[in-house]
Structure formats: structure tokens, C-alpha cells
Design a protein around this motif. Structure first.
Motif, short mmCIF file in Angstrom:
data_model
loop_
_atom_site.label_atom_id
_atom_site.label_comp_id
_atom_site.label_asym_id
_atom_site.label_seq_id
_atom_site.Cartn_x
_atom_site.Cartn_y
_atom_site.Cartn_z
N TRP A 114 0.82 -1.20 0.00
CA TRP A 114 0.00 0.00 0.00
C TRP A 114 0.86 1.27 0.00
O TRP A 114 0.44 2.30 -0.54
CB TRP A 114 -0.97 -0.01 1.17
N GLU A 115 2.04 1.20 0.57
CA GLU A 115 2.96 2.35 0.46
C GLU A 115 3.30 2.59 -1.01
O GLU A 115 3.33 3.74 -1.47
CB GLU A 115 4.23 2.10 1.27
N ALA A 116 3.57 1.49 -1.73
CA ALA A 116 3.87 1.62 -3.16
C ALA A 116 2.71 2.26 -3.90
O ALA A 116 2.90 3.13 -4.76
CB ALA A 116 4.20 0.25 -3.75
N ARG A 117 1.48 1.85 -3.58
CA ARG A 117 0.30 2.42 -4.23
C ARG A 117 0.16 3.90 -3.92
O ARG A 117 -0.17 4.70 -4.80
CB ARG A 117 -0.96 1.67 -3.78
N ASP A 138 8.88 9.59 -6.82
CA ASP A 138 7.82 8.75 -6.25
C ASP A 138 7.57 7.52 -7.10
O ASP A 138 7.38 6.41 -6.58
CB ASP A 138 6.52 9.55 -6.12
N PHE A 139 7.58 7.67 -8.41
CA PHE A 139 7.33 6.53 -9.30
C PHE A 139 8.45 5.49 -9.21
O PHE A 139 8.18 4.28 -9.20
CB PHE A 139 7.16 6.99 -10.75
N GLY A 157 2.49 -0.50 -13.69
CA GLY A 157 1.79 0.77 -13.51
C GLY A 157 2.75 1.92 -13.22
O GLY A 157 2.61 3.02 -13.79
N ALA A 158 3.71 1.69 -12.34
CA ALA A 158 4.69 2.74 -12.02
C ALA A 158 5.53 3.08 -13.23
O ALA A 158 5.86 4.25 -13.48
CB ALA A 158 5.57 2.28 -10.86
N GLN A 159 5.89 2.07 -14.01
CA GLN A 159 6.66 2.31 -15.23
C GLN A 159 5.85 3.11 -16.24
O GLN A 159 6.39 3.99 -16.94
CB GLN A 159 7.12 0.98 -15.84
#
Length: 256
Positions: A114-117, A138-139, A157-159
Motif C-alpha cells: 500500500w505504500e507503493a500504491r 515517487d514513481f 503501472g509505475a513504469q
């Protein structure tokens, strides 16, 4: 039944199934009927995200605020993750102090996923503000946290968000390098189409119109095969198709 409906809703969300919204509404009714208020609030949290993705942003904001009013502690911090995303779709920004407070809770609880999200969603908010350097940080951190817990879809998603940052900077070679590093074969249709649209956007930016048209037609085939409608993505595809000079295919996308 109270357990099964939210799980079905989450599976439908991941697969891009359009039945997800009625499934989640049913999950909320069932949970509330049995006095399971926390379970109902969690279902509202997911419903809010799906409503926002479907363009019903006012309803999405109401649902996420209702969820946050019920939850506390770790679950409230997790709900802030959804609130950032919902407000982003509504053209609004989350309160930075609330976001920072949620981030501290997630880190204290060692809730890596959830931290990643949260970092991914905050990065989108920062990118909207024009702070692309902070967004990129952040990404990257989000991508690394997702990778640490084996959340492949989260990494992708982050990429994708890093691709958008590269596009905002006009750095098309970097944009294409990141896209080339992503293996989208096992991804759900919604995410595969997103990758294809990002590639088309980069190709249009450097006037590689034939290649862009090929990419846009591929996105269209993904939607058709999956029976999945992404109004926001389809609108972007229509705009890109017109920019690439393919008016006939833009009309075909309108009729999907």
C-alpha cells in the motif's frame, strides 16, 4: 456471500469486467445488512475507484469520503491511497498533509504494497502540479517497492507513469526505452491497451504516423477481443488517431 461479493468485485476490477460496479454495490448492501461496516467501507473504497475510472467522479468522491468516515488506523491510511486517485480523476488534489500522515502510518506498519500504491498515486498528483522531478522520484520508489513484494502489475503501472513523465519532458527516446523494458504479455486487457496507447502517443509526438496508427489499431483489437470499454482510453485513442491522420479509424473507434 458477504465475503464472496467483494472478492468477485476485486477480480472483475483487475480484469476490466464492466459488471464490477453492480457487483460492488451488491457487496456493500450485503455487508451493511449483516452489520459488517468495515467490510462495506472497503467495498466502497474499491467502488469509488471504479466509478472514477468510469467517469462518475462526483459519485466516486461521495463513496470514498463515506469509506474514509467509517475507517481508521491502517485501513484509513489505505483509503487515502484511493482518495488521491479518485480526486485525481475529479480534477482535484488531495491534502498533502493528509497524504503524508497516511504514508507515515503505512511505513510504521511496514505495509509495503500500500505504500507503493500511495507513492504511485501521489506521483500522479505531483505530475499534475508540474513537479515532474518529485513525481519521478515517487514513481521510481513505488516501482521498487512493488518489485520487492512481487507485484508485477504494480511495477508496470509505475513504469507507465514514468513514461508519462518522459512524455511531459519531451524525452521520447527515454519514453520508448521504458516501454520496451515492460513485458505486457501476461497483463489484463486494460493494462495492455494502456501500454499500447502510451506507445502511440510517443510515436505521434515524433510524427511516426504509420507506426502510431499500427499501435492504435492494436489497442482497438485488444478492446474488441476483451469486450471491454474504457471511455477515457478510447477518447485518447480517438484523439491520437486523428493526430496520426487516420480519420477513418477514428470513426471506427467512435462506434465501439
Amino acid at each position: 456471500q458477504a465475503r464472496a461479493a467483494p472478492r468477485l468485485g476485486f477480480a472483475q476490477y483487475e480484469l476490466g469486467d464492466p459488471r464490477v460496479i453492480p457487483t460492488l454495490r451488491a457487496a456493500i448492501r450485503i455487508a451493511e445488512r449483516h452489520g459488517l461496516l468495515e467490510r462495506a467501507a472497503k467495498a466502497r473504497r474499491l467502488l469509488a475507484i471504479n466509478l472514477a475510472l468510469a467517469g462518475s467522479t462526483s459519485a466516486a468522491v461521495r463513496e470514498i469520503e463515506a469509506a474514509c468516515a467509517t475507517l481508521d488506523g491502517l485501513e484509513l491510511a489505505r483509503s487515502e491511497v484511493a482518495r488521491i486517485a479518485v480526486l485525481h480523476h475529479a480534477g482535484r488534489s488531495a491534502d498533502p498533509s493528509t497524504t503524508e500522515r497516511a504514508l507515515r502510518v503505512l511505513r510504521r506498519e511496514r505495509d509495503t504494497y500500500w505504500e507503493a500504491r500511495l507513492l504511485n498515486n501521489r506521483g500522479m498528483m505531483l505530475a499534475d502540479w508540474g513537479d515532474v522531478d518529485a513525481a519521478e522520484r515517487d514513481f521510481v520508489r513505488s516501482r521498487d517497492l512493488y518489485a520487492a513484494v512481487g507485484a508485477t502489475a504494480g511495477v508496470v503501472g509505475a513504469q507507465c507513469e514514468r513514461v508519462r513523465v518522459a512524455l511531459a519532458r519531451g524525452d521520447i527516446p527515454r519514453c520508448l526505452r521504458i516501454l520496451d523494458s515492460i513485458d505486457g504479455a501476461a497483463l489484463p486487457p486494460r493494462r495492455r491497451a494502456e501500454l499500447v496507447l502510451l506507445r502511440a502517443k510517443a510515436l505521434v509526438a515524433v510524427r511516426l504516423t504509420r507506426e502510431a496508427q499500427d499501435a492504435l489499431r492494436l489497442a482497438q483489437r485488444i478492446w474488441e477481443r476483451a469486450g471491454y470499454d474504457d471511455p477515457e482510453g478510447r477518447l485518447e485513442a480517438i484523439q491520437l488517431t486523428l493526430l496520426s491522420g487516420d480519420a477513418a479509424n477514428a470513426l471506427a473507434l467512435l462506434s465501439l
